[in-house]
Structures are given as structure tokens and as C-alpha cells.
Design a protein around this motif. Structure first.
Motif, PDB file in Angstrom:
ATOM      1  N   LYS A   1      -1.887  15.100  -0.067  1.00 20.87           N
ATOM      2  CA  LYS A   1      -3.290  15.542  -0.086  1.00 20.87           C
ATOM      3  C   LYS A   1      -3.656  15.986  -1.496  1.00 20.87           C
ATOM      4  CE  LYS A   1      -3.396  16.812   4.764  1.00 20.87           C
ATOM      5  NZ  LYS A   1      -2.950  17.820   5.710  1.00 20.87           N
ATOM      6  N   ASP A   2      -2.749  16.739  -2.112  1.00 23.92           N
ATOM      7  CA  ASP A   2      -2.944  17.204  -3.483  1.00 23.92           C
ATOM      8  C   ASP A   2      -3.185  16.052  -4.438  1.00 23.92           C
ATOM      9  OD1 ASP A   2      -2.548  20.058  -3.758  1.00 23.92           O
ATOM     10  OD2 ASP A   2      -1.521  19.477  -5.647  1.00 23.92           O
ATOM     11  N   ARG A   3      -2.424  14.987  -4.216  1.00 26.19           N
ATOM     12  CA  ARG A   3      -2.517  13.810  -5.088  1.00 26.19           C
ATOM     13  C   ARG A   3      -3.655  12.875  -4.665  1.00 26.19           C
ATOM     14  NH1 ARG A   3       1.261  12.208  -9.442  1.00 26.19           N
ATOM     15  NH2 ARG A   3       1.887  14.302  -9.974  1.00 26.19           N
ATOM     16  N   LYS A   4      -4.394  13.289  -3.638  1.00 25.02           N
ATOM     17  CA  LYS A   4      -5.523  12.513  -3.105  1.00 25.02           C
ATOM     18  C   LYS A   4      -5.111  11.096  -2.675  1.00 25.02           C
ATOM     19  CE  LYS A   4      -8.981  15.330  -5.337  1.00 25.02           C
ATOM     20  NZ  LYS A   4      -8.118  16.477  -5.142  1.00 25.02           N
ATOM     21  N   LEU A   5      -3.961  10.996  -2.068  1.00 26.15           N
ATOM     22  CA  LEU A   5      -3.499   9.696  -1.565  1.00 26.15           C
ATOM     23  C   LEU A   5      -3.953   9.560  -0.109  1.00 26.15           C
ATOM     24  CD1 LEU A   5       0.051   9.765  -3.204  1.00 26.15           C
ATOM     25  CD2 LEU A   5      -1.883   8.324  -3.850  1.00 26.15           C
ATOM     26  N   ALA A   6      -5.273   9.403   0.057  1.00 25.58           N
ATOM     27  CA  ALA A   6      -5.871   9.511   1.380  1.00 25.58           C
ATOM     28  C   ALA A   6      -5.303   8.505   2.377  1.00 25.58           C
ATOM     29  CB  ALA A   6      -7.384   9.342   1.270  1.00 25.58           C
ATOM     30  N   GLU A   7      -5.077   7.284   1.870  1.00 24.53           N
ATOM     31  CA  GLU A   7      -4.594   6.260   2.803  1.00 24.53           C
ATOM     32  C   GLU A   7      -3.205   6.623   3.353  1.00 24.53           C
ATOM     33  OE1 GLU A   7      -3.959   1.629   2.365  1.00 24.53           O
ATOM     34  OE2 GLU A   7      -5.719   2.415   1.258  1.00 24.53           O
ATOM     35  N   ARG A   8      -2.362   7.076   2.434  1.00 26.33           N
ATOM     36  CA  ARG A   8      -1.013   7.485   2.864  1.00 26.33           C
ATOM     37  C   ARG A   8      -1.109   8.674   3.833  1.00 26.33           C
ATOM     38  NH1 ARG A   8       0.967   4.577  -1.030  1.00 26.33           N
ATOM     39  NH2 ARG A   8       3.008   3.658  -0.820  1.00 26.33           N
ATOM     40  N   VAL A   9      -2.002   9.611   3.506  1.00 26.04           N
ATOM     41  CA  VAL A   9      -2.143  10.785   4.380  1.00 26.04           C
ATOM     42  C   VAL A   9      -2.466  10.322   5.786  1.00 26.04           C
ATOM     43  CG1 VAL A   9      -3.521  12.846   4.876  1.00 26.04           C
ATOM     44  CG2 VAL A   9      -2.817  12.351   2.512  1.00 26.04           C
ATOM     45  N   SER A  10      -3.415   9.360   5.879  1.00 25.84           N
ATOM     46  CA  SER A  10      -3.795   9.010   7.246  1.00 25.84           C
ATOM     47  C   SER A  10      -2.715   8.157   7.917  1.00 25.84           C
ATOM     48  CB  SER A  10      -5.185   8.387   7.297  1.00 25.84           C
ATOM     49  OG  SER A  10      -5.110   7.057   6.961  1.00 25.84           O
ATOM     50  N   THR A  11      -2.106   7.188   7.201  1.00 28.33           N
ATOM     51  CA  THR A  11      -1.053   6.396   7.882  1.00 28.33           C
ATOM     52  C   THR A  11       0.115   7.288   8.280  1.00 28.33           C
ATOM     53  OG1 THR A  11      -1.360   5.004   5.936  1.00 28.33           O
ATOM     54  CG2 THR A  11       0.061   4.130   7.675  1.00 28.33           C
TER      55      THR A  11
END
Ligand code: GLC
Length: 791
Positions: A510-520
């Protein structure tokens, strides 16, 4: 605690052994992280540089665990009557007094016989790759004495396994250069075989042996020294007045010095010896390292540096509880043990010989070293980051000497790396490590973060018929290696572990704003959580795995292997289930796997080989992964107990695992370090026997179990969590701990005798709300914690 063979000194930093006749050799590791000397309480043991398999120096005997030979030997001959004996007692075995002290980085051995007192000291200094020996002899007689003193070191030079299989052929490759008091030793052939890859050439090292006192004679040919039909008890070369001549090159090598001395009543004599390693490119004859070690003052400087180094390292975390055994283990021995594991993996011991430093173990050892030396951990993480492939798979090994490694057949490895990097980030705040570029095994390079992502990406979709991760040829449990050989078997533990790693990873993503990874990752984790709870619960505990044919392993009612520890412990650690189930998991573990010495790996043990489960079923029942009290898995369970707030249970199990309290005649292993396992109740005739000393992930987990989960101070993403789980009988405990460069003193009071829960916290005298402290803002902080019901 039995004092039959020895005891701790007052502050716990030394174990004092009062008789040479211990149940087994009790050893110490003297090491600076590169040079390492195993040294028993009678001076036995071998040495190596960085990798015991391929840079072996002093010889490891084939049966060292019993005969403790060869050793760092000192023969003493009374030239008046020809009596010959050995200092350190061993192996001739004559002594009137004896006391050995194993300490942090050193071992000393006092012995006396025939009114000659012998004081030996062995250590490895922090900045020199050498082991340093000192011997001081004092004439306690009231008449002068004429003595010959002989020291003996026996060499391998390179590959330990070849030495054990082919010592007389390997001798042909030995080269010796002899000067007045120095030997330089080289080997013209070196062969390594790591996995399928081989390296061949000459050994890229040279070894020296030198001394502070010019000897009367020297000898290097082992065959001449021992003579035919003899042994270390009666070497032939001690019979003539002077050591015989003999060639060195091409021979099985020893380094023997003889000094002829006369001592007046009360007079003493001493000498120092150094055995060290140099790169092949260094000119040994002019090496300043070597030359400086011909001056006895250098040995005293090195001694000061050694003791200062270990005291400094151990001071990173100190506890004071009402239990002196726990304090001694955490403040000293546990740390030495964790450092040994961190540097050398599970290979060099009196019981293991050829094992390689493994990825899974290395990550967990780094976790143990984290509170002591985060800079060392950083360097280690960057080194082991070099053992990954672009698709996220890891090598099984991560050797330190640039040998090729293979892709591992074990499935869980990348996740351990992710976990320990996250731990490093929370401990230090050093986010820069994530962007460090490190080569990939299959070409090119990627950042540490990319490797972590590839590791998790690879796992989340490698799932079987139930939707659980595939177990392949083994997860944490190396010996459960046939459950998924056909590619369909699944691991419930691995599902919980993956779920846990993802939960830990999410704040960073989340910190790194890796939104796609966060959701998968969140979606997959949620799926896994549901499957674990819907398909793997059998009423009182979690199934361990599903075989290739879909049948479960570790189910109530099965005659063998009905319950396995890790899928209960890690249900709790991962917090994957409702609280009531987690409580049931812990209760079931204690009910089915509890023993006086800890928890077994599974129950009941397997009594015959089962080709659908694997090697585990072939071990003798009650031994090793087959239902032994497996220390490493038990230490995970200490964490789980503390996490559920069961302070009393957590400390009870912690105490059961302590080697200090065990009956030494039954346990046999060293009382100051953890062993890999204790024979379980399924082998009643040997239940309680300790096996495979020193090299175990238990050291790392017991240290962190105490600091992070029992005392309960742990770095989280946003601050320092305070969550103690204590023995209600302990009125107070304290811990000093360096976190992010700031020295904290935590003082915990438990006026109501609760097991967990925090009523108030004061940071530097100011109350704070909640249980999360901010990261440090000053060089020192004082934290006062009162346990009780939150007010
Ligand atoms: C040994 C290995 C470790 C493994 C454990 C269980 O301790 O070093 O990697 O997880 O056995 O098989």
C-alpha cells in the motif's frame, strides 16, 4: 538443575564444566563469522573458513561425537622419568584437577597432572582469520623439572568429505613450506560438488601455523608422528628425545612443535600458537598477519578485542526476568547460537558434516540476528537475494563462497525471504534495501522488492484441487517429501504461511502504491482463508496436507500422523481463523503432542515407510521429524501461545525447551544451547535424549519468542507494539533493547498477576494511549508498562 558436570557462572556468560567426563563432548564455537573453530571442553574439534565443506582447516574426525579426535593436543613429557600425558586431560586421560570454561568467543581449559599445572586458552579474534592458542605450564613441584612440550594440529586443507573418504590420496596434493617456527600449507587439488555443479582446481587458500616461542623441533608427517598400530594415546614420535625428521609435502599433514624446557619450582612457561588462513595471492613469508602472531603481545590485544566484540554484540538486547536460566539463555547463549547458525547454516557440527547452508534456514537465522546486528542482516539479505530466479523460485542453498547453486525442489523458500525482508524493514526503517539491484540466477538482475513480488506471485496461483498451495516435494517439513510428488498434493501449513506473509506484505504494498498487487494478493489471501476454514478443519485441529490422491494427512482417527504441529501453530500465528478455533488448536497440540521436554512434531509417529508421505515415515519412530520433540517447531508454538495471550503456557513451554534444566545423563547434549530435537515419547526407551546439537532454527525463534512475544516488544509497520504475555507469577521484568539506533529500557510491572493485557504505558514519563509507541525520537527512551485490564 543438575550440577553433575558443570554450571553457569554468576552472570550466565560462561558455562563451567567441572569434569572431563561429560556424557558427550560439549563444544563451543569460536568464530569471527568467517574463521570458525569448534572447540570441545577437552580441546577437541575442527576448524574451517566460511564453508566447512570446502575450506576445511583442522581435521574433523569421522567419529568426533564420541572420541573427540583429532583435537588441539598438548603432550607433556617428563624428561626425568619418561612419563607422558596430555594437557586438557584428553586423550591420555590423566588429570588431578580439571575445569573448562566455554564463554562468548573463547574456551579455557585448566588441568593438572603430576604436579604440572596446564592452562589452555583458545579463541578466534574478530579481525584475524585465525584460531589462537595459549598454553601456560606451571611447575607445582618443589624441585626443578625438565619437560618436553608438544603441540599438535592436524590438517585437511579444503574438501572435508574427500578427506574422510580418501585421506591417503588427498595427501598427495599437500604442500608444506617450513621456516624456523612457521609452516605454510597448501593443496594443489581442490574439488567441490554443489548440487550438480562441480569446480576443480587448486585450493585457493593457504594455511599457516606459527608460534611465539621458537620450538626445538618440528614435524609434519602424521604417519611418522603416530607410527603404525598406535594412536593419539601413544604416538611413536614422542619416544625419542627429539621429534624425528620427516618430509611434509605429499604426506598426511600435522603440525607438531616440540619445546624442551626446564622449570624451577613455582616457575611458569607459556607459548602461543596461531593457525590461520591467507588468500593464495598473499606472500606468506612477509604477511603482517602471520608475523605479528609471533609476538605474544598480539595475542593479548586480540583477546581484549574478542571479549569486547562479544559483549558489545550481546548488549543489543538484555532481559531481566525472575528466572536466571531464561536470562542466561537470552542474554548470552542464545545469541552465540544464533550467530553460529547465521554464519554457517546447518552444516558444521559434531553430528552434521556435509550439509549445505540452506535458504530457508538462512532467512530464519537472519530473523534471529535482527535485534543484535541489523547491518549484518542487511548484508546477508543482499547476498541471499542473489539466489533467486526471474520466476520467483529460489535456490535451496546460498553458499558463501561463490559456488553454483541449483533451483530448489522445496516450495516455501521465497516466502521466508519475503518475511525476513519485511522484518528488516520494520526493525530498521531502511526502505532503501528494496531498490537494491541484485543479479538473478538465470541472468539479468532485479531489485529486492521485485524478487519478493515474484516469490509471492509464483505461490498464489500454484494451487491444487482444493485451492491450497501445492506441496511438491516438501515445505517446511523437509522429510514430508512425497505428499505431492505427482503435482496435486497440497499443504495446509503452506496456505496459512502464505496467508500470513501476504498480511505482513500488504502495508508495504500500500505504501508503495502497488494497487493491483494489493487487490490480487488480498483476494487470494481471502480465498485461501475461506478454503482453510471450510475444507481443512476436522473439529479440533487443522489437517496438515492433502496427498496427490486427495486424501488428507493429519486427521482425527488416523492411526499414525493424526495431528501435525505446524498447521495448528501457524493457524494462530497467521490469525487465519476465529479465536475459538485457534484456542482449540493450541489445546489439541498440548493434549496430543505435549511432553516434558516440549512438543512433538506430529502424533502418533509412523511405524513403517509410507511412500505417499515420504522420508519422515522412514525415520525411527520418535526420532527427527517422525514424532520427536522437534525444538524448532516447538519454538514456533511458544510464539503462538504468547500471541493468544497465554503467558503462563508460553513460558511453561519455553522452560520445557530449555537445555539447562534437563537431566544431562539422559539428554547428553550441551546444557547451554538448543539441539535439533529430543527423542519423543513414541520411543519410550530413549525418550528425552537430545540429538544434533547447536544447529537449529530454534535459536532464532526462542530469542524472538522471548523479546517480541513474551516480553512483547516488536516493531510493526507504524511503531513499536507493546503486547506482553507473561507468567502471572512474575511481578516484573525488564528489557534493554536497541531499536533504530535508540536505546530503550522497558520496565514491565504486573501488579495483578495477569497473563496478558496492558493497563497503562508511559513513554519517558508521559502516558500514551493504546499499545503502539512511536519510533524513537531520542538516543534513549524509558518505557514503563503496567499490565492489567485496559482502563
Ligand atoms: C531442519 C532444517 C529445516 C527444516 C526442518 C524440518 O531443521 O534445517 O530447514 O525446516 O529441519 O524439516
Amino acid at each position: 538443575m543438575s550440577q553433575k558436570y558443570g554450571h553457569l557462572n554468576d552472570d550466565g556468560s560462561e558455562y563451567i564444566i567441572t569434569t572431563p567426563r561429560t556424557p558427550r563432548p560439549w563444544i563451543n564455537y569460536l568464530t569471527n563469522g568467517d574463521y570458525s573453530a569448534l572447540c570441545s571442553h577437552v580441546g577437541g574439534g575442527f576448524s574451517f573458513y566460511k564453508d566447512h565443506r570446502y575450506h576445511s582447516i583442522l581435521r574433523r574426525g569421522a567419529h568426533v561425537q564420541l572420541d573427540d579426535l583429532p583435537a588441539r593436543l598438548w603432550y607433556i613429557k617428563d624428561e626425568g622419568n619418561g612419563d607422558t600425558w596430555t594437557a586438557n586431560h584428553h586423550p591420555i586421560g590423566v588429570s588431578d584437577t580439571f575445569e573448562a570454561r566455554h564463554g562468548m568467543g573463547y574456551t579455557t581449559i585448566q588441568s593438572s597432572a603430576n604436579l604440572i599445572d596446564a592452562q589452555a586458552r583458545y579463541f578466534v579474534p574478530p579481525n584475524v582469520d585465525a584460531e589462537l592458542w595459549t598454553m601456560t605450564l606451571t611447575n607445582k613441584r618443589d624441585v626443578p623439572v625438565s619437560l618436553s612440550i608438544y603441540s599438535l594440529a592436524e590438517f585437511v586443507l579444503g574438501n572435508v568429505s574427500l578427506d574422510q573418504h580418501e585421506s591417503q590420496i588427498m595427501a598427495l596434493f599437500n604442500e608444506v613450506e617450513e621456516a624456523k617456527r612457521t609452516l605454510i600449507l597448501r593443496k594443489t587439488w581442490w574439488h567441490t560438488q554443489n548440487g550438480w555443479a562441480e569446480v576443480e582446481g587448486h585450493w585457493p587458500k593457504q594455511v599457516f601455523l606459527t608460534t611465539s616461542q621458537t620450538p626445538t623441533r618440528m614435524l609434519t608427517d602424521r604417519n611418522i608422528f603416530l607410527g603404525p598400530f598406535r594412536g593419539y594415546h601413544n604416538p611413536a614420535a614422542l619416544e625419542p628425545e627429539l621429534l624425528p625428521d620427516g618430509p611434509g609435502s605429499g604426506k598426511d599433514l600435522v603440525g607438531v612443535y616440540q619445546w624442551r624446557i626446564e622449570l624451577a619450582p613455582g616457575e611458569f612457561w607459556s607459548t602461543q600458537i596461531a593457525i590461520g588462513i591467507l588468500p593464495e595471492t598473499e606472500d606468506a613469508a612477509t604477511s603482517t598477519t602471520l608475523l605479528s602472531l609471533q609476538d605474544s603481545a598480539a595475542y593479548e590485544d586480540a583477546w581484549q578485542q574478542t571479549t569486547a566484540y562479544w559483549h558489545n554484540l550481546c548488549s543489543g538486547l538484555r532481559i531481566a526476568t525472575p528466572d536466571p536460566q531464561i536470562n542466561a539463555m537470552i542474554n548470552w547463549w542464545n545469541k552465540l547460537q544464533v550467530m553460529v547458525n547465521f554464519h554457517f547454516g546447518r552444516g558444521p557440527s559434531y553430528y552434521h558434516k556435509g550439509q549445505y547452508p540452506a535458504m530457508r534456514d538462512s532467512c530464519q537465522d537472519a530473523f534471529g540476528v535482527m535485534p543484535l546486528a541489523p547491518k549484518l542482516v542487511r548484508a546477508k539479505l543482499l547476498r541471499i537475494a542473489g539466489f533467486f530466479f526471474a520466476d520467483g523460485a529460489a535456490c535451496g542453498g546460498c553458499n558463501r563462497i561463490d559456488l553454483p547453486e541449483d533451483r530448489s525442489i522445496k516450495v516455501d523458500l521465497p516466502l521466508w525471504f519475503v518475511l525476513v525482508v519485511l522484518d528488516y524493514l520494520r526493525e530498521t526503517g531502511d526502505l532503501g534495501i528494496l531498490d537494491e539491484l541484485v543479479p538473478l540466477m538465470d541472468g539479468g538482475e532485479s531489485t529486492v522488492l521485485e524478487k519478493m513480488l515474484a516469490g509471492v506471485d509464483r505461490m498464489i496461483d500454484e494451487r491444487g484441487p482444493h485451492g491450497l498451495p501445492l506441496i511438491g516435494q516438501g515445505d517446511w517439513n523437509d522429510a514430508a517429501n512425497a505428499i505431492g510428488t505427482e503435482g496435486r498434493g497440497e499443504s495446509v501449513w503452506l496456505a496459512q504461511f502464505l496467508y500470513f506473509v501476504i498480511q505482513q506484505f500488504l502495508p508495504l504494498l500500500k505504501d508503495r502504491k502497488l494497487a493491483e498487487r494489493v487487490s490480487t494478493y488480498s483476494e487470494r489471501a481471502e480465498e485461501i482463508r475461506e478454503i482453510v476454514n471450510a475444507s481443512c478443519w476436522n473439529g479440533d485441529w487443522y489437517v496438515r496436507a492433502f496427498k496427490d490422491d486427495g486424501s488428507p494427512v493429519g486427521v482425527k482417527g488416523q492411526a499414525e500422523g493424526a495431528i501435525w504441529i505446524n498447521s495448528q501453530t501457524w493457524a494462530v500465528i497467521s490469525d487465519i481463523s476465529p479465536r475459538a478455533r485457534l484456542e482449540a488448536c493450541l489445546d489439541s497440540v498440548e493434549a496430543h503432542m505435549g511432553s516434558a521436554w516440549g512438543l512433538t512434531n506430529l502424533a502418533p509417529g509412523f511405524s513403517k515407510p509410507d511412500e505417499t508421505i515420504g522420508l519422515i515415515t522412514r525415520f525411527r519412530k520418535g526420532w527427527k521429524e517422525n514424532a520427536a520433540v522437534f525444538s524448532h517447531a516447538s519454538s514456533f508454538n511458544v510464539v503462538a501461545r504468547a500471541l493468544l495471550g497465554r503467558g503462563s503456557d508460553a513460558i511453561d513451554l519455553f522452560r520445557r525447551l530449555l537445555p539447562l534444566g534437563k537431566d544431562p545423563d539422559l539428554y547428553c547434549m550441551e546444557p547451554y544451547v538448543y539441539s535439533q530435537f529430543v527423542v519423543g515419547p513414541d520411543c519410550p526407551e530413549e525418550h528425552g535424549r537430545g540429538c544434533y546439537h547447536w544447529l537449529t532454527g530454534t535459536a532464532a525463534w526462542m530469542l524472538r519468542a522471548m523479546s517480541d512475544y513474551i516480553i512483547g516488544v516488536r516493531a510493526e509497520w507504524d511503531g513499536i507494539r507493546i503486547a506482553p504475555a507473561l507468567d502471572p507469577a512474575w511481578p516484573s521484568v525488564s528489557m534493554e533493547r536497541t531499536i533504530r539506533g535508540s536505546r530503550y529500557c522497558f520496565q514491565i510491572e504486573n501488579p495483578d498477576g495477569v497473563e496478558s493485557g496492558v493497563r497503562t504505558i508511559e513513554l519517558d514519563g508521559t502516558p500514551i494511549s493504546g499499545t503502539l509507541l512511536p519510533f524513537p525520537t531520542a538516543p534513549t527512551h524509558g518505557v514503563k508498562i503496567i499490565m492489567g485490564t485496559p482502563g
